[in-house]
Design a protein around this motif. Structure first.
Motif, PDB file in Angstrom:
ATOM      1  N   VAL A   1       0.804  -1.105   0.092  1.00 58.63           N
ATOM      2  CA  VAL A   1      -0.064   0.093   0.049  1.00 58.63           C
ATOM      3  C   VAL A   1       0.965   1.294  -0.214  1.00 58.63           C
ATOM      4  O   VAL A   1       1.929   1.362   0.716  1.00 58.63           O
ATOM      5  CB  VAL A   1      -1.074   0.179   1.226  1.00 58.63           C
ATOM      6  CG1 VAL A   1      -1.613   1.248   1.272  1.00 58.63           C
ATOM      7  CG2 VAL A   1      -1.726  -1.098   1.273  1.00 58.63           C
ATOM      8  N   GLN A   2       0.661   2.247  -0.998  1.00 59.12           N
ATOM      9  CA  GLN A   2       1.108   3.702  -0.996  1.00 59.12           C
ATOM     10  C   GLN A   2       0.506   4.301   0.194  1.00 59.12           C
ATOM     11  O   GLN A   2      -0.927   4.378   0.210  1.00 59.12           O
ATOM     12  CB  GLN A   2       1.200   4.453  -2.067  1.00 59.12           C
ATOM     13  CG  GLN A   2       1.682   5.610  -2.135  1.00 59.12           C
ATOM     14  CD  GLN A   2       1.399   6.487  -3.332  1.00 59.12           C
ATOM     15  OE1 GLN A   2       0.823   5.718  -4.370  1.00 59.12           O
ATOM     16  NE2 GLN A   2       2.045   7.691  -3.510  1.00 59.12           N
TER      17      GLN A   2
ATOM     18  N   LYS B   1      -1.176   7.133   2.426  1.00 58.44           N
ATOM     19  CA  LYS B   1      -1.526   8.695   2.306  1.00 58.44           C
ATOM     20  C   LYS B   1      -1.436   8.976   3.705  1.00 58.44           C
ATOM     21  O   LYS B   1      -1.381  10.403   3.753  1.00 58.44           O
ATOM     22  CB  LYS B   1      -2.753   8.666   1.502  1.00 58.44           C
ATOM     23  CG  LYS B   1      -2.867   8.196   0.157  1.00 58.44           C
ATOM     24  CD  LYS B   1      -1.943   9.163  -0.701  1.00 58.44           C
ATOM     25  CE  LYS B   1      -2.143   8.793  -2.080  1.00 58.44           C
ATOM     26  NZ  LYS B   1      -1.243  10.089  -2.662  1.00 58.44           N
TER      27      LYS B   1
ATOM     28  N   SER C   1      -4.344   4.650   5.670  1.00 58.41           N
ATOM     29  CA  SER C   1      -5.342   4.938   4.577  1.00 58.41           C
ATOM     30  C   SER C   1      -4.501   4.829   3.382  1.00 58.41           C
ATOM     31  O   SER C   1      -3.253   5.626   3.525  1.00 58.41           O
ATOM     32  CB  SER C   1      -6.146   5.953   4.707  1.00 58.41           C
ATOM     33  OG  SER C   1      -5.563   7.216   4.839  1.00 58.41           O
TER      34      SER C   1
ATOM     35  N   ILE D   1      -3.420   3.449  -1.063  1.00 56.42           N
ATOM     36  CA  ILE D   1      -3.614   3.010  -2.444  1.00 56.42           C
ATOM     37  C   ILE D   1      -3.017   1.650  -2.495  1.00 56.42           C
ATOM     38  O   ILE D   1      -1.666   1.467  -2.455  1.00 56.42           O
ATOM     39  CB  ILE D   1      -3.389   3.940  -3.583  1.00 56.42           C
ATOM     40  CG1 ILE D   1      -4.089   5.227  -3.234  1.00 56.42           C
ATOM     41  CG2 ILE D   1      -3.774   3.337  -4.742  1.00 56.42           C
ATOM     42  CD1 ILE D   1      -3.602   6.271  -4.361  1.00 56.42           C
TER      43      ILE D   1
ATOM     44  N   VAL E   1      -0.805  -0.833  -4.456  1.00 56.61           N
ATOM     45  CA  VAL E   1      -0.132  -0.806  -5.558  1.00 56.61           C
ATOM     46  C   VAL E   1       0.426  -1.856  -6.170  1.00 56.61           C
ATOM     47  O   VAL E   1       1.130  -2.119  -7.222  1.00 56.61           O
ATOM     48  CB  VAL E   1       1.136   0.376  -5.428  1.00 56.61           C
ATOM     49  CG1 VAL E   1       0.686   1.508  -5.073  1.00 56.61           C
ATOM     50  CG2 VAL E   1       2.022   0.014  -4.229  1.00 56.61           C
TER      51      VAL E   1
ATOM     52  N   GLY F   1      -5.113  -0.336  -7.477  1.00 54.23           N
ATOM     53  CA  GLY F   1      -5.758   1.051  -7.298  1.00 54.23           C
ATOM     54  C   GLY F   1      -6.858   1.219  -6.264  1.00 54.23           C
ATOM     55  O   GLY F   1      -7.441   2.207  -6.243  1.00 54.23           O
ATOM     56  N   ASP F   2      -7.247  -0.033  -5.672  1.00 55.69           N
ATOM     57  CA  ASP F   2      -8.003  -0.101  -4.588  1.00 55.69           C
ATOM     58  C   ASP F   2      -7.696   0.960  -3.525  1.00 55.69           C
ATOM     59  O   ASP F   2      -6.659   1.133  -3.149  1.00 55.69           O
ATOM     60  CB  ASP F   2      -8.413  -1.238  -3.818  1.00 55.69           C
ATOM     61  CG  ASP F   2      -9.028  -2.326  -4.521  1.00 55.69           C
ATOM     62  OD1 ASP F   2      -9.695  -1.837  -5.937  1.00 55.69           O
ATOM     63  OD2 ASP F   2      -9.159  -3.490  -4.453  1.00 55.69           O
ATOM     64  N   HIS F   3      -8.775   2.039  -2.956  1.00 54.45           N
ATOM     65  CA  HIS F   3      -8.461   2.802  -1.858  1.00 54.45           C
ATOM     66  C   HIS F   3      -8.567   1.829  -0.435  1.00 54.45           C
ATOM     67  O   HIS F   3      -9.941   1.505  -0.610  1.00 54.45           O
ATOM     68  CB  HIS F   3      -9.335   3.853  -2.125  1.00 54.45           C
ATOM     69  CG  HIS F   3      -8.790   4.854  -3.149  1.00 54.45           C
ATOM     70  ND1 HIS F   3      -9.466   6.311  -3.381  1.00 54.45           N
ATOM     71  CD2 HIS F   3      -7.917   4.750  -3.870  1.00 54.45           C
ATOM     72  CE1 HIS F   3      -8.832   6.619  -4.248  1.00 54.45           C
ATOM     73  NE2 HIS F   3      -7.786   5.871  -4.930  1.00 54.45           N
TER      74      HIS F   3
ATOM     75  N   LYS G   1     -12.048  -1.828   1.975  1.00 49.77           N
ATOM     76  CA  LYS G   1     -12.041  -0.825   1.125  1.00 49.77           C
ATOM     77  C   LYS G   1     -12.721   0.497   1.551  1.00 49.77           C
ATOM     78  O   LYS G   1     -13.374   0.447   2.447  1.00 49.77           O
ATOM     79  CB  LYS G   1     -12.847  -1.479  -0.232  1.00 49.77           C
ATOM     80  CG  LYS G   1     -12.092  -2.536  -1.004  1.00 49.77           C
ATOM     81  CD  LYS G   1     -13.101  -2.781  -2.270  1.00 49.77           C
ATOM     82  CE  LYS G   1     -12.140  -3.920  -2.940  1.00 49.77           C
ATOM     83  NZ  LYS G   1     -12.916  -4.326  -3.931  1.00 49.77           N
TER      84      LYS G   1
ATOM     85  N   TRP H   1      -8.838  10.720   3.202  1.00 50.22           N
ATOM     86  CA  TRP H   1      -7.626  10.016   3.551  1.00 50.22           C
ATOM     87  C   TRP H   1      -7.479  10.150   5.090  1.00 50.22           C
ATOM     88  O   TRP H   1      -7.007   9.315   5.775  1.00 50.22           O
ATOM     89  CB  TRP H   1      -6.314  10.226   2.943  1.00 50.22           C
ATOM     90  CG  TRP H   1      -6.225   9.919   1.314  1.00 50.22           C
ATOM     91  CD1 TRP H   1      -5.876  10.762   0.220  1.00 50.22           C
ATOM     92  CD2 TRP H   1      -6.485   8.584   0.843  1.00 50.22           C
ATOM     93  NE1 TRP H   1      -6.052  10.056  -0.816  1.00 50.22           N
ATOM     94  CE2 TRP H   1      -6.313   8.879  -0.695  1.00 50.22           C
ATOM     95  CE3 TRP H   1      -6.792   7.382   1.188  1.00 50.22           C
ATOM     96  CZ2 TRP H   1      -6.575   7.683  -1.452  1.00 50.22           C
ATOM     97  CZ3 TRP H   1      -6.811   6.452   0.276  1.00 50.22           C
ATOM     98  CH2 TRP H   1      -6.646   6.699  -0.940  1.00 50.22           C
TER      99      TRP H   1
END
Length: 334
Positions: free
Chosen positions: A47-48, A50, A77, A79, A81, A93-95, A121, A128
């Motif tokens: 996860v990137q 935020k 929280s 994205i 990757v 791409g899922d948040h 999700k 964020w």
């Protein structure tokens, strides 16, 4: 990648550890050259990040002290990757948002490995920052009330209503405890250090009664106490909970071993009839599903007291011990 990590030893070379040698806030350092984590097994997501949050007692967690540097941060929280080849529930791409296990942390960094048990999700109606402010506190509240204490999740009308006292009710976890207990149909008594500052707010989120700690002696006995303060407040709770079949649960780090301590000191009259519990929250998709449903219905929201950058996490950790931040979390923007 950039990450905030805890130095494993003092400047003199003495290893940090809990409880004997807890790392000071000065041991939190920003590193610019931390290797980017890589997925290594099924059930992992990269996860990137935020946003994350600051826990005021994070340096007191025993799980923090492995032989090498530990990266703090459990709420996240961000994205997705990268995913494992076998993953079907999540996609790049899922948040997502959630909480990593206490023994790993990792969210005070540009990228973090999280598991599919730790992430769900993110609802579209959360920013964020708001999303990061929810998981750890809400998971603790949900699991305290419904897993460990065993309260009914829908008590109204079925005879399962309990009288529940919540200490630290205006705090980050306390606000979720008040809301979840009230939403489930229980009678909520919210306790804090100042009725003047907190009564209107606590009633607005579902409390039926609001009490100052100094007025515990006038309270009618309660079926359940969920304590998030510890110290003298926890000690006073023994006199508030019903002494025949009542439940007292604490999860504050300073309360570790309180049940055993009272046994060693000799159980005073009535304490033998109280179920005394201690808990540490764990990642749970089931809990997060209930929490997310409340978010989507507008029952709860993430409260942000202030935001800080990754560069300022040490100062933010120090300020988390002070008062005056309002009813919300310190959020770290990565």
């Amino acid at each position: 990648m950039r990450a905030a990590r805890v130095r494993p030893t003092s400047p003199e070379g003495t290893p940090y550890g809990f409880p004997g040698n807890v790392a000071p806030s000065s041991a939190i350092e920003i590193h610019d050259d931390v290797p980017k984590p890589q997925i290594s097994k099924p059930g992992e997501l990269l996860v990137q990040v935020k946003a994350s949050t600051v826990y005021k007692d994070n340096l007191e967690w025993n799980e923090l002290y492995p032989p090498s540097h530990a990266t703090l941060g459990n709420d996240f929280s961000g994205i997705v990757v990268a995913i494992h080849d076998s993953e079907q529930d999540f996609h790049v791409g899922d948040h997502v948002y959630g909480m990593t296990h206490a023994n790993r942390g990792g969210a005070w960094a540009e990228y973090a490995i999280v598991t599919t048990e730790e992430a769900v999700k993110k609802p579209d109606n959360l920013s964020w920052e708001e999303a990061a402010a929810i998981p750890g506190s809400a998971l603790t509240a949900d699991q305290a009330l419904f897993r460990h204490v065993g309260l009914e999740t829908t008590a109204a009308g079925n005879g399962g209503q309990k009288r529940v006292l919540i200490t630290g009710a205006a705090g980050g976890i306390g606000t979720f405890l008040v809301q979840f207990a009230a939403l489930a149909g229980h009678h909520v008594v919210a306790a804090s250090s100042s009725n003047e500052q907190n009564e209107s707010f606590l009633r607005s989120i579902g409390a039926h009664e609001v009490v100052d700690y100094k007025d515990f002696g006038a309270l009618d006995k309660v079926d359940v106490v969920v304590d998030s303060v510890g110290f003298q407040v926890l000690a006073d709770c023994w006199n508030v909970v019903k002494q025949d079949g009542g439940t007292l649960l604490s999860f504050d780090a300073c309360s570790w071993g309180y049940r055993e301590a009272h046994k060693e000191q000799g159980i005073s009259k009535g304490k033998e009839g109280v179920r005394a519990l201690y808990m540490i929250a764990e990642p749970s998709r089931d809990s997060m599903a209930r929490i997310t449903e409340h978010v989507e219905k507008g029952n709860i929201k993430g409260r942000v007291a202030k935001t800080v950058s990754l560069n300022d996490v040490r100062e933010a950790y120090e300020s988390a011990h002070s008062r005056g931040l309002g009813h919300g979390k310190i959020v770290v923007l990565i």
